[in-house]
Design a protein around this motif. Structure first.
Motif, PDB file in Angstrom:
ATOM      1  N   MET A  10       0.851  -1.216   0.000  1.00 41.10           N
ATOM      2  CA  MET A  10       0.000   0.000   0.000  1.00 41.10           C
ATOM      3  C   MET A  10       0.878   1.255   0.000  1.00 41.10           C
ATOM      4  O   MET A  10       1.942   1.255   0.608  1.00 41.10           O
ATOM      5  N   THR A  11       0.432   2.266  -0.694  1.00 42.05           N
ATOM      6  CA  THR A  11       1.224   3.501  -0.716  1.00 42.05           C
ATOM      7  C   THR A  11       1.050   4.255   0.602  1.00 42.05           C
ATOM      8  O   THR A  11       0.069   4.068   1.316  1.00 42.05           O
ATOM      9  N   PHE A  12       2.025   5.099   0.878  1.00 44.61           N
ATOM     10  CA  PHE A  12       2.027   5.889   2.104  1.00 44.61           C
ATOM     11  C   PHE A  12       1.042   7.048   1.926  1.00 44.61           C
ATOM     12  O   PHE A  12       1.225   7.886   1.046  1.00 44.61           O
ATOM     13  N   VAL A  13      -0.016   7.072   2.736  1.00 46.63           N
ATOM     14  CA  VAL A  13      -1.017   8.127   2.580  1.00 46.63           C
ATOM     15  C   VAL A  13      -0.717   9.257   3.553  1.00 46.63           C
ATOM     16  O   VAL A  13      -0.642   9.058   4.762  1.00 46.63           O
ATOM     17  N   CYS A  14      -0.592  10.434   2.974  1.00 45.91           N
ATOM     18  CA  CYS A  14      -0.141  11.570   3.751  1.00 45.91           C
ATOM     19  C   CYS A  14      -0.983  12.774   3.341  1.00 45.91           C
ATOM     20  O   CYS A  14      -1.295  12.953   2.154  1.00 45.91           O
ATOM     21  N   ASP A  15      -1.429  13.557   4.296  1.00 48.31           N
ATOM     22  CA  ASP A  15      -2.236  14.743   3.999  1.00 48.31           C
ATOM     23  C   ASP A  15      -1.723  15.892   4.857  1.00 48.31           C
ATOM     24  O   ASP A  15      -1.843  15.861   6.086  1.00 48.31           O
ATOM     25  N   LEU A  16      -1.168  16.895   4.214  1.00 51.24           N
ATOM     26  CA  LEU A  16      -0.485  17.961   4.956  1.00 51.24           C
ATOM     27  C   LEU A  16      -1.195  19.309   4.839  1.00 51.24           C
ATOM     28  O   LEU A  16      -0.551  20.372   4.918  1.00 51.24           O
ATOM     29  N   HIS A  17      -2.513  19.285   4.661  1.00 50.18           N
ATOM     30  CA  HIS A  17      -3.261  20.547   4.585  1.00 50.18           C
ATOM     31  C   HIS A  17      -4.728  20.251   4.893  1.00 50.18           C
ATOM     32  O   HIS A  17      -5.470  19.761   4.035  1.00 50.18           O
ATOM     33  N   THR A  18      -5.135  20.532   6.131  1.00 49.65           N
ATOM     34  CA  THR A  18      -6.532  20.294   6.523  1.00 49.65           C
ATOM     35  C   THR A  18      -6.989  21.375   7.520  1.00 49.65           C
ATOM     36  O   THR A  18      -6.173  22.015   8.174  1.00 49.65           O
ATOM     37  N   HIS A  19      -8.301  21.519   7.625  1.00 56.79           N
ATOM     38  CA  HIS A  19      -8.878  22.555   8.500  1.00 56.79           C
ATOM     39  C   HIS A  19      -9.869  21.973   9.495  1.00 56.79           C
ATOM     40  O   HIS A  19     -10.523  20.966   9.223  1.00 56.79           O
ATOM     41  N   THR A  20      -9.994  22.657  10.620  1.00 51.77           N
ATOM     42  CA  THR A  20     -10.988  22.282  11.629  1.00 51.77           C
ATOM     43  C   THR A  20     -11.899  23.491  11.892  1.00 51.77           C
ATOM     44  O   THR A  20     -11.698  24.570  11.330  1.00 51.77           O
ATOM     45  N   ALA A  21     -12.842  23.288  12.793  1.00 47.42           N
ATOM     46  CA  ALA A  21     -13.768  24.372  13.148  1.00 47.42           C
ATOM     47  C   ALA A  21     -13.079  25.507  13.907  1.00 47.42           C
ATOM     48  O   ALA A  21     -13.695  26.527  14.190  1.00 47.42           O
ATOM     49  N   TRP A  22     -11.784  25.332  14.234  1.00 45.32           N
ATOM     50  CA  TRP A  22     -11.061  26.445  14.858  1.00 45.32           C
ATOM     51  C   TRP A  22     -10.688  27.510  13.833  1.00 45.32           C
ATOM     52  O   TRP A  22     -10.271  28.606  14.212  1.00 45.32           O
ATOM     53  N   SER A  23     -10.833  27.175  12.527  1.00 40.76           N
ATOM     54  CA  SER A  23     -10.828  28.263  11.524  1.00 40.76           C
ATOM     55  C   SER A  23     -12.106  28.091  10.715  1.00 40.76           C
ATOM     56  O   SER A  23     -13.193  28.230  11.301  1.00 40.76           O
ATOM     57  N   ARG A  54     -11.666  10.967  10.807  1.00 39.35           N
ATOM     58  CA  ARG A  54     -11.928  10.791   9.369  1.00 39.35           C
ATOM     59  C   ARG A  54     -10.652  10.488   8.602  1.00 39.35           C
ATOM     60  O   ARG A  54     -10.645   9.680   7.678  1.00 39.35           O
ATOM     61  N   ALA A  55      -9.589  11.176   8.979  1.00 41.50           N
ATOM     62  CA  ALA A  55      -8.310  10.931   8.316  1.00 41.50           C
ATOM     63  C   ALA A  55      -7.875   9.488   8.561  1.00 41.50           C
ATOM     64  O   ALA A  55      -7.451   8.786   7.644  1.00 41.50           O
ATOM     65  N   HIS A  56      -8.027   9.048   9.788  1.00 43.70           N
ATOM     66  CA  HIS A  56      -7.662   7.676  10.145  1.00 43.70           C
ATOM     67  C   HIS A  56      -8.493   6.683   9.331  1.00 43.70           C
ATOM     68  O   HIS A  56      -7.962   5.738   8.742  1.00 43.70           O
ATOM     69  N   ALA A  57      -9.809   6.936   9.253  1.00 43.82           N
ATOM     70  CA  ALA A  57     -10.685   6.049   8.490  1.00 43.82           C
ATOM     71  C   ALA A  57     -10.304   6.046   7.012  1.00 43.82           C
ATOM     72  O   ALA A  57     -10.493   5.055   6.314  1.00 43.82           O
ATOM     73  N   GLY A  58      -9.784   7.158   6.529  1.00 44.72           N
ATOM     74  CA  GLY A  58      -9.379   7.247   5.128  1.00 44.72           C
ATOM     75  C   GLY A  58      -7.976   6.722   4.869  1.00 44.72           C
ATOM     76  O   GLY A  58      -7.450   6.862   3.766  1.00 44.72           O
ATOM     77  N   THR A  93     -14.044  15.614  -1.951  1.00 52.18           N
ATOM     78  CA  THR A  93     -12.710  15.276  -1.455  1.00 52.18           C
ATOM     79  C   THR A  93     -12.816  14.671  -0.059  1.00 52.18           C
ATOM     80  O   THR A  93     -13.891  14.666   0.556  1.00 52.18           O
ATOM     81  N   ALA A  94     -11.716  14.149   0.421  1.00 51.52           N
ATOM     82  CA  ALA A  94     -11.651  13.572   1.764  1.00 51.52           C
ATOM     83  C   ALA A  94     -10.202  13.601   2.199  1.00 51.52           C
ATOM     84  O   ALA A  94      -9.308  13.673   1.354  1.00 51.52           O
ATOM     85  N   PRO A  95      -9.947  13.547   3.515  1.00 52.66           N
ATOM     86  CA  PRO A  95      -8.551  13.563   3.949  1.00 52.66           C
ATOM     87  C   PRO A  95      -7.771  12.404   3.318  1.00 52.66           C
ATOM     88  O   PRO A  95      -8.224  11.265   3.351  1.00 52.66           O
ATOM     89  N   GLY A  96      -6.653  12.722   2.746  1.00 49.06           N
ATOM     90  CA  GLY A  96      -5.800  11.683   2.174  1.00 49.06           C
ATOM     91  C   GLY A  96      -6.174  11.232   0.778  1.00 49.06           C
ATOM     92  O   GLY A  96      -5.455  10.465   0.146  1.00 49.06           O
ATOM     93  N   LYS A  97      -7.314  11.707   0.269  1.00 52.85           N
ATOM     94  CA  LYS A  97      -7.756  11.273  -1.057  1.00 52.85           C
ATOM     95  C   LYS A  97      -7.040  12.110  -2.125  1.00 52.85           C
ATOM     96  O   LYS A  97      -7.561  13.105  -2.624  1.00 52.85           O
ATOM     97  N   LEU A  98      -5.818  11.706  -2.414  1.00 55.03           N
ATOM     98  CA  LEU A  98      -4.956  12.506  -3.282  1.00 55.03           C
ATOM     99  C   LEU A  98      -4.110  11.604  -4.166  1.00 55.03           C
ATOM    100  O   LEU A  98      -3.724  10.516  -3.747  1.00 55.03           O
ATOM    101  N   PRO A  99      -3.784  12.084  -5.371  1.00 52.29           N
ATOM    102  CA  PRO A  99      -2.826  11.329  -6.175  1.00 52.29           C
ATOM    103  C   PRO A  99      -1.436  11.374  -5.543  1.00 52.29           C
ATOM    104  O   PRO A  99      -1.167  12.210  -4.671  1.00 52.29           O
ATOM    105  N   ALA A 100      -0.578  10.475  -5.983  1.00 50.32           N
ATOM    106  CA  ALA A 100       0.776  10.408  -5.407  1.00 50.32           C
ATOM    107  C   ALA A 100       1.625  11.580  -5.885  1.00 50.32           C
ATOM    108  O   ALA A 100       1.388  12.147  -6.952  1.00 50.32           O
ATOM    109  N   LEU A 101       2.594  11.919  -5.075  1.00 51.06           N
ATOM    110  CA  LEU A 101       3.578  12.930  -5.469  1.00 51.06           C
ATOM    111  C   LEU A 101       4.468  12.306  -6.561  1.00 51.06           C
ATOM    112  O   LEU A 101       4.934  11.194  -6.404  1.00 51.06           O
ATOM    113  N   PRO A 102       4.701  13.019  -7.668  1.00 54.16           N
ATOM    114  CA  PRO A 102       5.543  12.440  -8.732  1.00 54.16           C
ATOM    115  C   PRO A 102       6.928  12.071  -8.197  1.00 54.16           C
ATOM    116  O   PRO A 102       7.454  12.751  -7.310  1.00 54.16           O
ATOM    117  N   PRO A 103       7.514  10.993  -8.715  1.00 55.05           N
ATOM    118  CA  PRO A 103       8.757  10.459  -8.154  1.00 55.05           C
ATOM    119  C   PRO A 103       9.946  11.421  -8.228  1.00 55.05           C
ATOM    120  O   PRO A 103      10.854  11.322  -7.404  1.00 55.05           O
TER     121      PRO A 103
END
Ligand code: AMP
Ligand code: MN
Ligand code: MN
Ligand code: MN
Length: 279
Positions: free
Chosen positions: A1-14, A26-30, A257-267
């Motif tokens: 499985m590929t490494f799923v990483c999401d480095l840009h998300t927001h919460t109700a604090w903004s 949700r991120a964990h579930a994804g 969209t969903a947390p982590g639902k992203l294409p891979a970073l090009p090699p």
């Protein structure tokens, strides 16, 4: 499985709609293994998010998304791996939040002249912390039945050229990068295709960004088509920037969209997460 990483998300604090705990779940579930929470101009949600991430076994990166102004344009600089307790960063963010509040009052005054009373008060009533965003106005216009959805709110009232488009002088580019680096973080230029700049201007922005200590470019985000990802990957390499990826997730109403639902970073691009210290 590929490494799923999401480095840009927001919460109700903004301007997101989930609590930090709900977002991390949700991120964990994804399938996300490495998550950064990056609220606009605030770090209030980080402690709760970190605790939730530790409970679920997700590696966590403390982040923030800083509003900056570059040549009269608003650009967003994500800080990854910042120390939320750092004083200069916090003083800078407090200044931006005060500016947000000033702008929100001005948006309220302008909407009042368009026969929409108490828009500031309604929007402020939806704010959890101290970050009042145009998104809060959009949600409040939807609730009041004045528009059908957030997109229409931006198209009709809040987006570029609309009545609620109040110009603001945010942090300078160098200043925003300085706050992030001073707090031990890596500065990432967020969603680079969203700015209204020519390709020459974008190269100029990246040159300045790098010269001021910027470290990475958001190569992968949901609005990027495969050709955009390739183009941003080439730009990252050309400007010696690392590559980042983020969903810019704001909550479940973003059904596309969903947390982590992203294409891979090009090699060919060096991933920014190799440069991050995660919990
Ligand atoms: P602000 O930082 O207060 O100016 O608000 C900008 C935020 O509004 C962005 O971070 C997005 O979350 C949201 N936004 C901007 N444009 C749109 C749009 N067309 N539809 C929905 N949300 C938008
Ligand atoms: Mn937002
Ligand atoms: Mn942004
Ligand atoms: Mn964002």
């Amino acid at each position: 499985m590929t490494f799923v990483c999401d480095l840009h998300t927001h919460t109700a604090w903004s301007d997101g709609t989930l609590t930090p705990t709900e977002l991390v779940a949700r991120a964990h579930a994804g399938g996300v293994r490495l998550l950064a929470v990056t609220d606009h101009d605030a770090t209030d949600g980080l402690a709760e998010a970190r605790a939730a991430a530790v409970r679920l076994g997700i590696r966590f990166v403390a982040g923030v998304e800083i509003s900056a102004t570059w040549r009269r344009q608003t650009v967003h600089v994500v800080g990854l791996g910042v120390d939320p307790g750092e004083t200069r960063l916090q003083a800078g963010l407090a200044r931006l939040r005060a500016r947000r509040d000033w702008r929100a009052r001005e948006i309220g005054a302008r909407l009042r002249r368009k026969n929409i009373p108490e828009a500031y008060e309604h929007a402020r009533g939806l704010v959890r912390g101290n970050v009042v965003s145009r998104t809060h106005f959009a949600h409040s216009l939807v609730r009041r039945g004045l528009v059908s959805d957030l997109r229409q709110a931006f198209r009709q009232y809040l987006g570029r050229g609309c009545v609620g488009d109040v110009p603001v002088e945010w942090a300078g580019l160098e200043e925003a990068i300085g706050w992030i680096c001073g707090a031990g973080g890596v500065a990432v230029l967020a969603h680079p295709t969203r700015y209204r700049v020519s390709s020459g201007q974008l190269r100029g922005l990246l040159t300045e960004f790098r010269a001021h200590g910027g470290g990475a470019l958001e190569v992968v985000c949901p609005s990027h088509k495969p050709a955009d990802i390739e183009r941003m990957a080439r730009l990252a390499c050309a400007h010696e920037l690392l590559g980042s990826c983020g969903s810019d997730y704001h909550g479940p109403e973003q059904t596309w969209t969903a947390p982590g639902k992203l294409p891979a970073l090009p090699p060919g691009v060096a991933p920014v997460w190799h440069a991050l210290r995660a919990a």
